[in-house]
Design a protein around this motif. Structure first.
Motif, mmCIF file in Angstrom:
data_model
loop_
_atom_site.group_PDB
_atom_site.id
_atom_site.type_symbol
_atom_site.label_atom_id
_atom_site.label_comp_id
_atom_site.label_asym_id
_atom_site.label_seq_id
_atom_site.Cartn_x
_atom_site.Cartn_y
_atom_site.Cartn_z
ATOM 1 N N UNK A 86 0.773 -1.309 0.166
ATOM 2 C CA UNK A 86 0.066 0.030 -0.086
ATOM 3 C C UNK A 86 0.924 1.278 0.007
ATOM 4 N N UNK A 87 1.915 1.153 0.693
ATOM 5 C CA UNK A 87 2.926 2.433 0.587
ATOM 6 C C UNK A 87 3.459 2.615 -0.557
ATOM 7 N N UNK A 92 4.134 5.397 -5.960
ATOM 8 C CA UNK A 92 3.870 5.367 -7.268
ATOM 9 C C UNK A 92 3.068 6.469 -7.691
ATOM 10 N N UNK A 93 1.825 6.554 -7.052
ATOM 11 C CA UNK A 93 0.950 7.555 -7.486
ATOM 12 C C UNK A 93 1.520 9.047 -7.214
ATOM 13 N N UNK A 94 2.551 9.227 -6.539
ATOM 14 C CA UNK A 94 3.220 10.622 -6.058
ATOM 15 C C UNK A 94 4.379 10.638 -7.043
ATOM 16 N N UNK A 102 12.437 1.540 -1.484
ATOM 17 C CA UNK A 102 12.677 1.289 0.067
ATOM 18 C C UNK A 102 11.706 0.357 0.273
ATOM 19 N N UNK A 103 10.326 0.541 -0.061
ATOM 20 C CA UNK A 103 9.304 -0.188 0.333
ATOM 21 C C UNK A 103 9.417 -1.488 -0.205
ATOM 22 N N UNK A 104 10.032 -1.670 -1.376
ATOM 23 C CA UNK A 104 10.215 -3.037 -2.110
ATOM 24 C C UNK A 104 11.238 -3.793 -1.182
#
Length: 123
Positions: A86-87, A92-94, A102-104
């Motif tokens: 979700x993060x 991606x949207x931003x 980092x989230x990956x």
């Protein structure tokens, strides 16, 4: 491998506890310079995200360390992996590729813990 899983769990717990505590306790205005994505969410939502991360960090260590409901440890890792998906969607949207990367990494580590603790190295 069990020791390596404990090390990964400790690293993830430290990272999520730090981030969660920051989001749960600091006002949104103070977080905005370091975490620009908070502008897209209400203050209660940012606090909720912080509490979820803090509970996930506790869930990575406490159940396994105490032996009380140790199945909660891989469940917490799975929940944190979902949180990272979700993060990443928000980043991606931003159009923030460094946030996605980092989230990956955190997602991969959480999935590794979930796999190890649900599977061959369960408690």
């Amino acid at each position: 491998m069990n020791m390596f899983l404990w090390i990964v769990q400790a690293i993830l717990a430290a990272m999520f506890a730090t981030a969660g505590l920051m989001k749960a306790t600091q006002p949104k205005e103070k977080l905005a310079p370091r975490l620009p994505w908070v502008e897209d969410f209400s203050a209660p939502t940012v606090r909720f995200i912080g509490v979820v991360e803090l509970l996930g960090a506790i869930g990575l260590i406490l159940p396994a360390a105490t032996g009380i409901a140790p199945a909660l440890t891989p469940t917490a890792a799975t929940g944190l992996a979902i949180t990272m998906v979700l993060a990443a969607a928000t980043h991606i949207r931003r159009k923030e590729p460094s946030g996605v990367a980092f989230n990956a990494v955190l997602f991969a580590l959480a999935v590794f813990v979930a796999w190890g603790r649900f599977g061959p190295y369960a408690f």
